[in-house]
Design an enzyme around this catalytic site. Structure first.
Site, short mmCIF file in Angstrom:
data_model
loop_
_atom_site.label_atom_id
_atom_site.label_comp_id
_atom_site.label_asym_id
_atom_site.label_seq_id
_atom_site.Cartn_x
_atom_site.Cartn_y
_atom_site.Cartn_z
N ARG A 174 0.80 -1.23 0.00
CA ARG A 174 0.00 0.00 0.00
C ARG A 174 0.83 1.28 0.00
NH1 ARG A 174 -2.98 -3.80 -0.72
NH2 ARG A 174 -5.07 -4.03 0.18
N SER A 227 -10.18 0.10 3.66
CA SER A 227 -9.48 -0.26 4.89
C SER A 227 -8.89 1.00 5.54
CB SER A 227 -8.33 -1.21 4.59
OG SER A 227 -8.83 -2.43 4.12
N GLU A 297 -3.88 3.26 6.70
CA GLU A 297 -3.78 3.11 5.24
C GLU A 297 -4.45 4.34 4.61
OE1 GLU A 297 -4.97 -0.61 3.36
OE2 GLU A 297 -5.83 0.53 1.70
N1 EPU Z 1 -11.37 -10.53 10.59
C1 EPU Z 1 -11.94 -10.56 11.83
N2 EPU Z 1 -12.80 -9.56 12.14
C2 EPU Z 1 -13.09 -8.54 11.32
C3 EPU Z 1 -12.52 -8.53 10.04
C4 EPU Z 1 -11.65 -9.54 9.69
O1 EPU Z 1 -11.68 -11.43 12.62
O2 EPU Z 1 -13.89 -7.68 11.68
C5 EPU Z 1 -10.47 -11.63 10.18
C6 EPU Z 1 -11.09 -12.47 9.06
O3 EPU Z 1 -11.90 -13.47 9.59
C7 EPU Z 1 -9.88 -13.01 8.35
C8 EPU Z 1 -8.81 -11.92 8.55
O4 EPU Z 1 -9.28 -11.10 9.63
O5 EPU Z 1 -9.41 -14.18 8.98
C9 EPU Z 1 -8.59 -11.09 7.30
O6 EPU Z 1 -9.81 -10.42 6.95
P1 EPU Z 1 -10.26 -10.16 5.44
O7 EPU Z 1 -10.19 -11.42 4.67
O8 EPU Z 1 -11.52 -9.40 5.47
O9 EPU Z 1 -9.13 -9.29 4.83
P2 EPU Z 1 -8.41 -8.01 5.39
O10 EPU Z 1 -6.98 -8.41 5.66
O11 EPU Z 1 -9.14 -7.37 6.49
C10 EPU Z 1 -7.55 -7.19 3.06
C11 EPU Z 1 -7.38 -5.84 2.44
C12 EPU Z 1 -8.67 -5.40 1.77
C13 EPU Z 1 -9.15 -6.42 0.79
C14 EPU Z 1 -9.32 -7.75 1.52
C15 EPU Z 1 -9.80 -8.86 0.62
C16 EPU Z 1 -5.76 -4.56 3.78
C17 EPU Z 1 -5.58 -3.55 4.85
N3 EPU Z 1 -7.03 -4.87 3.47
O12 EPU Z 1 -8.47 -7.04 4.13
O13 EPU Z 1 -8.38 -4.22 1.07
O14 EPU Z 1 -10.38 -6.03 0.21
O15 EPU Z 1 -8.06 -8.12 2.11
O16 EPU Z 1 -8.75 -9.49 0.06
O17 EPU Z 1 -4.78 -5.05 3.24
C18 EPU Z 1 -8.44 -1.85 1.12
O18 EPU Z 1 -7.22 -1.90 1.01
O19 EPU Z 1 -9.06 -0.77 1.17
C19 EPU Z 1 -9.16 -3.09 1.23
C20 EPU Z 1 -10.45 -3.11 1.48
#
Ligand code: EPU
Length: 305
Positions: A174, A227, A297
């Site tokens: 990012r 995010s 971010e």
């Molecule tokens: N999780 C929780 N609670 C929550 C949210 C997530 O326990 O409230 C857990 C999920 O169960 C999972 C892990 O955290 O095990 C990761 O969550 P998720 O798959 O939703 O992905 P993320 O890491 O939160 C990243 C990117 C997103 C992208 C998603 C989908 C970052 C900061 N975020 O989110 O990107 O859409 O993966 O691949 O890298 C963005 O950058 O604006 C964005 C939305």
């Protein structure tokens, strides 16, 4: 000292399409933020280049705006001129596609699928423009723009038009040299991507599935900035926020999404100050509970002091 002298203001007023005190909230996905001192929307790269060169010569601050995602604009607005980059041309040649910085990533994902190309399906989960995606090496579902990027056409005020290889852009998680390094203030004109020949219908089916899944885990129908925090190495910001019991936490009309802990939702009339305060409360509580430092971010721009 303020940049705002009579000759500079007069010069800005002479520029085609420039308006004053232009509200910006509606031009962001958050729906938050004060006005731009001066504002202009430009689709022709050369016209944008001329304007930012003129700003550099006169030391007038400028901010390049895409789709207004990943951005928190201060309630007191933005100093100088905000330039909304809307060059949306695109050209597919074999397995390569060249796309204007103002084109939305989601739109480009559909265009390349229609052209029978694969490897860009992840972009259906990226809300911003191509320019914004280069600026912060946007990604989704474990894939990032850097994986398909071949070269970027750009413009560096004071030095002119250029073509960057991805390695020159210092693309990281990012981030890039445009966001945090030597290329701050430079313009992304277009990006060229290398994709794979494949079945466009399969690409579309995959994108539909990914969009459905995203709708189940992220508050995609709300006003938000994507995010809020970067994921700390080996962990997830959303998980940490949830484990700290902060889902649903409210500051004015800004709320931590009950669906995904890494989203703050504008519940109607939230101010930038509300969001900033909520970010600080989350950071403090996650630090206190788990000793983890959450880095933003989302980018804070404008007059915060
Ligand atoms: N999780 C929780 N609670 C929550 C949210 C997530 O326990 O409230 C857990 C999920 O169960 C999972 C892990 O955290 O095990 C990761 O969550 P998720 O798959 O939703 O992905 P993320 O890491 O939160 C990243 C990117 C997103 C992208 C998603 C989908 C970052 C900061 N975020 O989110 O990107 O859409 O993966 O691949 O890298 C963005 O950058 O604006 C964005 C939305």
């Amino acid at each position: 000292m303020s940049w705002r002298t009579k000759p500079k203001v007069a010069w800005l007023r002479e520029q085609a399409g420039v308006t004053e005190d232009e509200p910006l909230a509606s031009r962001t996905s958050f729906g938050i933020g004060g006005p731009a001192d001066f504002f202009v929307e430009i689709g022709r790269a050369q016209a944008i280049e001329k304007l930012i060169e003129g700003c550099r010569e006169r030391e007038i601050p400028y901010l390049l705006l895409g789709a207004g995602t990943n951005l928190l604009i201060a309630d007191r607005g933005v100093e100088g001129v905000v330039i909304r980059v809307v060059n949306r041309e695109h050209e597919v040649e074999g397995t390569r596609v060249k796309a204007g910085a103002g084109l939305k990533m989601m739109r480009l994902a559909r265009i390349v699928a229609d052209a029978g190309l694969r490897g860009f399906e992840f972009a259906i989960g990226v809300p911003g423009t191509v320019g914004g995606a280069v600026y912060q090496n946007a990604g989704c579902w474990g894939k990032e723009l850097s994986e398909v990027l071949v070269e970027v056409a750009g413009y560096v005020p004071g030095s002119g038009a250029t073509v960057w290889k991805p390695s020159e852009l210092k693309l990281g998680y990012r981030t890039s040299a445009l966001r945090e390094g030597a290329l701050k203030g430079a313009l992304v004109v277009s990006a060229t991507l290398q994709l794979d020949r494949g079945d466009g219908e399969v690409a579309k089916q995959l994108m539909a599935k990914l969009t459905r899944e995203r709708g189940e885990t992220q508050p995609i129908k709300t006003k938000n900035c994507g995010s809020v925090f970067k994921n700390p190495p080996g962990d997830s910001a959303g998980r940490l926020v949830q484990a700290a019991g902060l889902k649903g936490l409210r500051q004015g009309a800004a709320v931590v999404s009950p669906l995904h802990g890494n989203f703050i939702v504008n519940d109607g009339g939230a101010t930038a100050k509300d969001v900033k305060r909520l970010i600080e409360r989350i950071q403090a509580e996650v630090r206190r509970r788990f000793g983890a430092q959450l880095e933003t971010e989302v980018e804070l721009v404008g007059r915060w002091t």
